[in-house]
Design a protein around this motif. Structure first.
Motif, PDB file in Angstrom:
ATOM      1  N   VAL A   1       0.816  -1.204   0.000  1.00  0.00           N
ATOM      2  CA  VAL A   1       0.000   0.000   0.000  1.00  0.00           C
ATOM      3  C   VAL A   1       0.856   1.262   0.000  1.00  0.00           C
ATOM      4  O   VAL A   1       0.417   2.319  -0.457  1.00  0.00           O
ATOM      5  CB  VAL A   1      -0.960  -0.012   1.216  1.00  0.00           C
ATOM      6  N   ALA A   2       2.100   1.161   0.479  1.00  0.00           N
ATOM      7  CA  ALA A   2       3.005   2.317   0.505  1.00  0.00           C
ATOM      8  C   ALA A   2       3.997   2.294  -0.656  1.00  0.00           C
ATOM      9  O   ALA A   2       4.832   3.191  -0.772  1.00  0.00           O
ATOM     10  CB  ALA A   2       3.763   2.363   1.825  1.00  0.00           C
ATOM     11  N   PHE A   3       3.952   1.274  -1.485  1.00  0.00           N
ATOM     12  CA  PHE A   3       4.763   1.119  -2.691  1.00  0.00           C
ATOM     13  C   PHE A   3       6.263   0.955  -2.404  1.00  0.00           C
ATOM     14  O   PHE A   3       6.847  -0.070  -2.740  1.00  0.00           O
ATOM     15  CB  PHE A   3       4.552   2.284  -3.665  1.00  0.00           C
ATOM     16  N   ALA A   4       6.896   1.965  -1.827  1.00  0.00           N
ATOM     17  CA  ALA A   4       8.357   1.955  -1.669  1.00  0.00           C
ATOM     18  C   ALA A   4       8.870   0.762  -0.854  1.00  0.00           C
ATOM     19  O   ALA A   4       9.850   0.125  -1.255  1.00  0.00           O
ATOM     20  CB  ALA A   4       8.834   3.265  -1.053  1.00  0.00           C
TER      21      ALA A   4
ATOM     22  N   ALA B   1       4.552 -17.402  -4.695  1.00  0.00           N
ATOM     23  CA  ALA B   1       3.778 -16.908  -3.551  1.00  0.00           C
ATOM     24  C   ALA B   1       4.227 -15.504  -3.156  1.00  0.00           C
ATOM     25  O   ALA B   1       3.402 -14.640  -2.838  1.00  0.00           O
ATOM     26  CB  ALA B   1       3.919 -17.868  -2.372  1.00  0.00           C
ATOM     27  N   VAL B   2       5.533 -15.261  -3.182  1.00  0.00           N
ATOM     28  CA  VAL B   2       6.049 -13.929  -2.863  1.00  0.00           C
ATOM     29  C   VAL B   2       5.584 -12.921  -3.915  1.00  0.00           C
ATOM     30  O   VAL B   2       5.176 -11.803  -3.587  1.00  0.00           O
ATOM     31  CB  VAL B   2       7.587 -13.948  -2.774  1.00  0.00           C
ATOM     32  N   TYR B   3       5.643 -13.308  -5.192  1.00  0.00           N
ATOM     33  CA  TYR B   3       5.169 -12.421  -6.261  1.00  0.00           C
ATOM     34  C   TYR B   3       3.698 -12.070  -6.068  1.00  0.00           C
ATOM     35  O   TYR B   3       3.297 -10.910  -6.232  1.00  0.00           O
ATOM     36  CB  TYR B   3       5.331 -13.094  -7.631  1.00  0.00           C
ATOM     37  N   ILE B   4       2.894 -13.075  -5.725  1.00  0.00           N
ATOM     38  CA  ILE B   4       1.457 -12.836  -5.529  1.00  0.00           C
ATOM     39  C   ILE B   4       1.240 -11.876  -4.363  1.00  0.00           C
ATOM     40  O   ILE B   4       0.448 -10.932  -4.456  1.00  0.00           O
ATOM     41  CB  ILE B   4       0.718 -14.159  -5.298  1.00  0.00           C
ATOM     42  N   GLY B   5       1.953 -12.111  -3.253  1.00  0.00           N
ATOM     43  CA  GLY B   5       1.815 -11.218  -2.111  1.00  0.00           C
ATOM     44  C   GLY B   5       2.183  -9.790  -2.462  1.00  0.00           C
ATOM     45  O   GLY B   5       1.463  -8.842  -2.118  1.00  0.00           O
ATOM     46  N   ALA B   6       3.294  -9.613  -3.162  1.00  0.00           N
ATOM     47  CA  ALA B   6       3.728  -8.267  -3.546  1.00  0.00           C
ATOM     48  C   ALA B   6       2.760  -7.636  -4.541  1.00  0.00           C
ATOM     49  O   ALA B   6       2.402  -6.457  -4.423  1.00  0.00           O
ATOM     50  CB  ALA B   6       5.133  -8.328  -4.135  1.00  0.00           C
ATOM     51  N   GLY B   7       2.310  -8.421  -5.523  1.00  0.00           N
ATOM     52  CA  GLY B   7       1.393  -7.884  -6.522  1.00  0.00           C
ATOM     53  C   GLY B   7       0.070  -7.467  -5.925  1.00  0.00           C
ATOM     54  O   GLY B   7      -0.473  -6.402  -6.252  1.00  0.00           O
ATOM     55  N   VAL B   8      -0.474  -8.286  -5.028  1.00  0.00           N
ATOM     56  CA  VAL B   8      -1.736  -7.939  -4.373  1.00  0.00           C
ATOM     57  C   VAL B   8      -1.542  -6.704  -3.489  1.00  0.00           C
ATOM     58  O   VAL B   8      -2.414  -5.831  -3.422  1.00  0.00           O
ATOM     59  CB  VAL B   8      -2.254  -9.133  -3.555  1.00  0.00           C
ATOM     60  N   GLY B   9      -0.401  -6.618  -2.808  1.00  0.00           N
ATOM     61  CA  GLY B   9      -0.122  -5.436  -1.996  1.00  0.00           C
ATOM     62  C   GLY B   9      -0.073  -4.170  -2.832  1.00  0.00           C
ATOM     63  O   GLY B   9      -0.634  -3.127  -2.450  1.00  0.00           O
ATOM     64  N   LEU B  10       0.580  -4.227  -3.982  1.00  0.00           N
ATOM     65  CA  LEU B  10       0.639  -3.066  -4.875  1.00  0.00           C
ATOM     66  C   LEU B  10      -0.748  -2.722  -5.424  1.00  0.00           C
ATOM     67  O   LEU B  10      -1.079  -1.548  -5.604  1.00  0.00           O
ATOM     68  CB  LEU B  10       1.599  -3.350  -6.031  1.00  0.00           C
ATOM     69  N   ARG B  11      -1.545  -3.750  -5.662  1.00  0.00           N
ATOM     70  CA  ARG B  11      -2.913  -3.510  -6.140  1.00  0.00           C
ATOM     71  C   ARG B  11      -3.736  -2.784  -5.078  1.00  0.00           C
ATOM     72  O   ARG B  11      -4.553  -1.917  -5.399  1.00  0.00           O
ATOM     73  CB  ARG B  11      -3.565  -4.849  -6.498  1.00  0.00           C
ATOM     74  N   ILE B  12      -3.522  -3.129  -3.815  1.00  0.00           N
ATOM     75  CA  ILE B  12      -4.216  -2.431  -2.731  1.00  0.00           C
ATOM     76  C   ILE B  12      -3.807  -0.959  -2.718  1.00  0.00           C
ATOM     77  O   ILE B  12      -4.647  -0.062  -2.593  1.00  0.00           O
ATOM     78  CB  ILE B  12      -3.900  -3.088  -1.375  1.00  0.00           C
ATOM     79  N   GLY B  13      -2.508  -0.700  -2.852  1.00  0.00           N
ATOM     80  CA  GLY B  13      -2.041   0.679  -2.886  1.00  0.00           C
ATOM     81  C   GLY B  13      -2.611   1.446  -4.062  1.00  0.00           C
ATOM     82  O   GLY B  13      -2.991   2.616  -3.932  1.00  0.00           O
ATOM     83  N   TRP B  14      -2.690   0.810  -5.216  1.00  0.00           N
ATOM     84  CA  TRP B  14      -3.205   1.493  -6.398  1.00  0.00           C
ATOM     85  C   TRP B  14      -4.697   1.777  -6.271  1.00  0.00           C
ATOM     86  O   TRP B  14      -5.192   2.757  -6.841  1.00  0.00           O
ATOM     87  CB  TRP B  14      -2.936   0.663  -7.646  1.00  0.00           C
ATOM     88  N   ALA B  15      -5.426   0.936  -5.546  1.00  0.00           N
ATOM     89  CA  ALA B  15      -6.852   1.189  -5.334  1.00  0.00           C
ATOM     90  C   ALA B  15      -7.065   2.499  -4.587  1.00  0.00           C
ATOM     91  O   ALA B  15      -8.083   3.177  -4.784  1.00  0.00           O
ATOM     92  CB  ALA B  15      -7.480   0.026  -4.557  1.00  0.00           C
TER      93      ALA B  15
END
Length: 331
Positions: A176-179, A222-236
């Motif tokens: 959600v914080a991207f960086a 699994a790590v990619y999915i976690g990171a991708g979903v986290g970035l998707r939350i931030g982009w929302a």
């Protein structure tokens, strides 16, 4: 927003909602009234949080909305059907919806890792910027292979399962914080690329791929999915879309993130078993790699087949029985 005036205007509704929520039996008219007041109070809560988040009033309304929801839906109970729905619909759907994000993460991570490997192989002296000669010798001849047999299999399983779950959870939560998630991914891609490059450059490519592929394909996915979903939350939060507020978009996407996190615990459980029991097994590397590839391919097929099917069926990730707040703020 004038909170005093707002409370004076809607206070009677809230008191009525509190009274209805405490009753054990409701007639049909009272039940309808409870639903309507619950929806309005939930919208009031959302409005106050976004415009004038007074902590005392927010806490009061949160408690009231929660009590009303419990009165309407009852306390959740354990259900095997719910578990089945989670693994056949909810979890694969949540991962499927985020596939452009985690596939993008996987692509960038792989390009960085394999690019660094290729550079180290072409210029072995570059490894000297990161390791001493003794460290390189220790890594190539002992540490890399020894890591997978250092502990008893059951201990190694618990060790890597908890570590990988923590890393994946950090990637998801920090997205959600991207960086922060970019930093975590970069550090891990650098680590994989450096170690892989050194192992290949010094003639141990078979050892590197033979030990990392059996569990690494599923683990890294699994790590990619976690990171991708986290970035998707931030982009929302950045781009909620034309029909949702930022808070609503963030809440909806974060709910899917929680579901993904729960499902990834099971995925990392499997990758932990592979790393603890398959990776160090005294069998040819090609066989271990085949097992890891098959498990990884089955997981991807599971996500895209079940996830796409649930998507086409219009399945939602909402909790069954949940009553959403009104779409528009109530005055």
């Amino acid at each position: 927003m004038d909170l005093d005036a707002y409370v004076a205007e809607h206070g009677a509704e809230w008191r009525r909602l509190e009274d209805l929520s405490r009753r054990r039996r409701l007639n049909a008219a009272e039940a309808d009234e409870l639903v309507a007041l619950y929806q309005r109070a939930a919208t009031h809560l959302s409005l106050i949080r976004s415009r004038s988040p007074d902590p005392i009033l927010v806490a009061r309304l949160s408690r009231l909305v929660l009590a009303a929801r419990n009165a309407l839906t009852g306390s959740p109970s354990f259900s095997f059907a719910g578990i089945g729905r989670f693994f056949t619909k909810t979890f694969p759907l949540s991962v499927y919806r985020a596939w452009p994000w985690w596939c993008g993460v996987a692509t960038v991570f792989s390009l960085l890792s394999f690019g660094l490997m290729a550079y180290i192989v072409a210029e072995p002296s570059a490894a000297g910027y990161f390791f001493t000669d003794d460290e390189i010798n220790q890594l190539v001849n002992q540490d890399f292979a020894g890591y997978y047999s250092e502990y008893l299999p059951q201990n190694q399983f618990l060790r890597v399962w908890t570590h990988n779950a923590l890393l994946t959870g950090m990637c998801l939560a920090s997205g959600v914080a991207f960086a922060p998630v970019v930093y975590l991914l970069f550090f891990n891609a650098l680590n994989v690329g450096l170690i892989g490059g050194v192992m290949i450059a010094y003639g141990h490519a078979d050892v590197f791929f033979g030990l990392i592929v059996p569990h690494g394909l599923l683990e890294l996915t699994a790590v990619y999915i976690g990171a991708g979903v986290g970035l998707r939350i931030g982009w929302a939060w950045v781009a909620p879309g034309p029909l949702r507020t930022r808070g609503r978009a963030l809440a909806d996407t974060a709910l899917e993130g929680i579901l993904v996190a729960l499902g990834l615990i099971a995925v990392l459980f499997v990758s932990g078993l592979l790393e603890a029991f398959v990776t160090p097994a005294p069998v040819p590397n090609i066989l271990k790699d085949f097992v890891g590839f098959v498990v990884w391919a089955l997981f991807l097929a599971y996500v895209f087949l079940f996830g796409r099917k649930a998507h086409l069926e219009g399945v939602t990730t909402e909790t069954p029985g949940e009553i959403r707040e009104a779409a528009l703020p109530a005055a």
